[in-house]
Scaffold this active site. Structure first.
Site, PDB file in Angstrom:
ATOM      1  N   THR A  74       0.777  -1.195   0.003  1.00 39.81           N
ATOM      2  CA  THR A  74       0.015   0.030  -0.085  1.00 39.81           C
ATOM      3  C   THR A  74       0.884   1.335  -0.077  1.00 39.81           C
ATOM      4  O   THR A  74       0.635   2.238  -0.774  1.00 39.81           O
ATOM      5  CB  THR A  74      -0.851  -0.013   1.278  1.00 39.81           C
ATOM      6  OG1 THR A  74      -1.613  -1.200   0.980  1.00 39.81           O
ATOM      7  CG2 THR A  74      -1.894   1.332   1.485  1.00 39.81           C
ATOM      8  N   ASN A 152      -6.443  -9.174  -7.309  1.00 39.70           N
ATOM      9  CA  ASN A 152      -6.349  -9.930  -5.973  1.00 39.70           C
ATOM     10  C   ASN A 152      -7.691 -10.687  -5.627  1.00 39.70           C
ATOM     11  O   ASN A 152      -7.847 -11.459  -4.741  1.00 39.70           O
ATOM     12  CB  ASN A 152      -5.938  -8.947  -4.917  1.00 39.70           C
ATOM     13  CG  ASN A 152      -6.928  -7.504  -4.920  1.00 39.70           C
ATOM     14  OD1 ASN A 152      -6.823  -7.012  -5.962  1.00 39.70           O
ATOM     15  ND2 ASN A 152      -7.844  -7.505  -3.923  1.00 39.70           N
ATOM     16  N   SER A 204       4.859  -6.809  -2.254  1.00 40.96           N
ATOM     17  CA  SER A 204       4.653  -6.955  -0.858  1.00 40.96           C
ATOM     18  C   SER A 204       5.263  -8.319  -0.412  1.00 40.96           C
ATOM     19  O   SER A 204       4.980  -9.161  -1.065  1.00 40.96           O
ATOM     20  CB  SER A 204       3.180  -6.685  -0.635  1.00 40.96           C
ATOM     21  OG  SER A 204       2.655  -6.917   0.682  1.00 40.96           O
ATOM     22  N   THR A 243      12.924   4.610   9.610  1.00 42.50           N
ATOM     23  CA  THR A 243      13.838   3.538  10.033  1.00 42.50           C
ATOM     24  C   THR A 243      13.174   2.317   9.265  1.00 42.50           C
ATOM     25  O   THR A 243      12.101   1.923   9.676  1.00 42.50           O
ATOM     26  CB  THR A 243      14.079   3.548  11.517  1.00 42.50           C
ATOM     27  OG1 THR A 243      14.428   4.664  11.949  1.00 42.50           O
ATOM     28  CG2 THR A 243      15.022   2.299  11.864  1.00 42.50           C
ATOM     29  N   CYS A 327      -8.434  -6.702   2.836  1.00 40.92           N
ATOM     30  CA  CYS A 327      -8.389  -5.461   3.162  1.00 40.92           C
ATOM     31  C   CYS A 327      -9.752  -4.761   3.199  1.00 40.92           C
ATOM     32  O   CYS A 327     -10.011  -3.591   3.671  1.00 40.92           O
ATOM     33  CB  CYS A 327      -7.639  -4.557   2.055  1.00 40.92           C
ATOM     34  SG  CYS A 327      -6.283  -5.434   1.431  1.00 40.92           S
TER      35      CYS A 327
HETATM   36  N1  PLP Z   1      -2.351  -4.607  -4.064  1.00 38.27           N
HETATM   37  C1  PLP Z   1      -2.847  -5.825  -4.269  1.00 38.27           C
HETATM   38  C2  PLP Z   1      -3.173  -6.340  -5.604  1.00 38.27           C
HETATM   39  C3  PLP Z   1      -3.183  -6.442  -3.020  1.00 38.27           C
HETATM   40  O1  PLP Z   1      -3.772  -7.651  -3.270  1.00 38.27           O
HETATM   41  C4  PLP Z   1      -2.758  -5.995  -1.871  1.00 38.27           C
HETATM   42  C5  PLP Z   1      -2.909  -6.631  -0.650  1.00 38.27           C
HETATM   43  O2  PLP Z   1      -4.005  -7.382  -0.674  1.00 38.27           O
HETATM   44  C6  PLP Z   1      -2.025  -4.803  -1.917  1.00 38.27           C
HETATM   45  C7  PLP Z   1      -2.200  -3.977  -3.024  1.00 38.27           C
HETATM   46  C8  PLP Z   1      -1.769  -4.186  -0.569  1.00 38.27           C
HETATM   47  O3  PLP Z   1      -0.552  -4.907  -0.138  1.00 38.27           O
HETATM   48  P1  PLP Z   1      -0.267  -4.506   1.396  1.00 38.27           P
HETATM   49  O4  PLP Z   1      -1.222  -5.564   2.222  1.00 38.27           O
HETATM   50  O5  PLP Z   1       1.280  -4.765   1.630  1.00 38.27           O
HETATM   51  O6  PLP Z   1      -0.266  -3.173   1.873  1.00 38.27           O
END
Ligand code: PLP
Length: 392
Positions: A74, A152, A204, A243, A327
């Site tokens: 993110t 996702n 990620s 950091t 999320c």
């Molecule tokens: N982008 C996609 C396609 C994702 O599936 C996700 C998390 O589910 C993210 C971005 C966000 O990643 P993070 O959980 O590391 O913030």
């Protein structure tokens, strides 16, 4: 307390950390110095982090100095999008993206819309990026393009090579950002290509067998003057102050190295997906199978069964799946933008489930999952009949 007894089919939310990541994590915790400190303890932490950067760069096929560590995917996408807007906003106000991006891309873009940018969302109906629409939108100066590699929720894979070809064909100089959080190390040749095709790529750790709390942004060495999003002590070559989470970064590097070597893993995961599809044939469950898809995500709908209902029923049996992206599970927003864009009818959206696999899942586990899914349909049919009797 962590529970080891469940059947885990939600790796697209967070994958179980691999042994190599856990070992690197434990080791790195003893390198507790601040990686910016110049004494021996600081240097030890820095070595740990730079080793991880090299491991990640090898897996992603880029130079180590082209990777900026962040706290998450993110944050990496926010850095990319707000950075590109600041860098290119004087030249152009039009941004191109898709109608099914993750909220970590969609929400920053919505914010930019309130600041005078216009955002064009290319259709991904049926899980296919509409390249014709993309080409038609390239008729004027573009600030930047942000298109995800793999969705996702549905697992659909979008053709980033074709996007690059379209930009080149139209002599469009807009930088290309790609959210590769779900696709990274899930598609055999993609890592090699993405660092060539894109200017910025989001990664990620916790989706590839690392741990939560680390992400990375690939910034092509030819892309100059990207301004930082987080300001402060100037870590990560001034692009991301704060950091660094050395232990999570060490685990990220170890996971990238452990998984990148392993191509057979991908076909083993895809076999689990195919097995579940075959088992569910004739059950009345709808399988949404985009033409190009990740090997580890299967998207289904159980007719007449609300996702929350089947999710709970499965969870009571110790089976973890998800009803969409993790999320957005707590989001108060109505509807599902991604599944509407895919073209699913309302009933299938309301009853949608995402099953996501890792190589740790077994066929026996998959059999138990399918049995539980079939039970959901039977129970739903029974309660519908009861409801009908009551309503007569
Ligand atoms: N982008 C996609 C396609 C994702 O599936 C996700 C998390 O589910 C993210 C971005 C966000 O990643 P993070 O959980 O590391 O913030």
């Amino acid at each position: 307390m962590a529970n080891e007894t469940y059947l885990y089919f939600d790796a697209a939310a967070s994958a179980p950390p691999c042994a190599e990541a856990m070992a690197a994590l434990t080791d790195a915790y003893s390198a507790y110095g601040n990686p910016s400190s110049l004494h021996v303890a600081g240097l030890s932490a820095r070595r740990c982090m730079e080793h991880a950067r090299e491991q990640l760069a090898t897996a992603f096929r880029c130079k180590p100095e082209e990777l900026i560590f962040t706290s998450s995917g993110t944050e990496a996408s926010n850095q990319a999008i707000f950075g590109l807007a600041a860098m290119r906003g004087k030249r152009a106000k039009k941004i191109i993206t898709t109608d099914s991006e993750h909220p970590s891309v969609e929400e920053p873009l919505r914010k930019l819309e309130t600041q005078g940018f216009s955002v064009v969302r290319i259709s991904t109906r049926g899980g296919v990026l509409d390249l014709g629409q993309l080409e038609r939108e390239l008729d004027e100066p573009i600030a930047f393009v942000s298109i995800m590699q793999a969705n996702n929720e549905t697992g659909a894979v979008y053709d980033i090579a074709a996007v690059r070809r379209a930009l080149n064909a139209h002599k469009c100089d807009a930088p290309l950002h790609c959210d590769a959080v779900q696709g990274f190390l899930k598609l055999p040749t993609a890592a090699a290509k993405l660092s060539v095709l894109c200017d910025l790529v989001t990664l990620s750790a916790h989706k590839i067998g690392g741990v939560r709390g680390a992400g990375a942004l690939y910034v092509k060495s030819t892309l100059r003057n990207l301004p930082p999003y987080l300001l402060g002590g100037g870590q990560e070559r001034g692009l991301r102050s704060g950091t660094e989470n050395v232990a999570a970064i060490a685990a990220f590097g170890a996971a990238a190295q452990a998984k990148s070597a392993d191509r057979e893993r991908l076909s083993a995961i895809n076999e689990l997906r195919e097995f579940v599809i075959a088992q569910l044939q004739g059950s009345g469950i709808c399988i949404h199978n985009p033409p190009q898809h990740l090997p580890n995500i299967l998207h289904i709908s159980i007719p007449n069964v609300l996702s929350s209902w089947s999710l709970n029923l499965l969870s009571e049996q110790g089976i973890c799946v998800s009803a969409g992206s993790a999320c957005s599970a707590h989001s108060q927003k109505k509807g599902n933008r991604v599944l509407e864009s895919y073209g699913l009818p309302k009933e299938e959206i309301e009853s949608a489930l995402r099953i996501s696999f890792t190589e740790q899942n077994t066929l026996t586990e998959c059999e138990r999952l399918c049995e539980a899914l079939r039970t959901c349909t039977t129970l739903a049919a029974r309660s519908n009949r009861t409801a009908e009797r009551h309503s007569v």
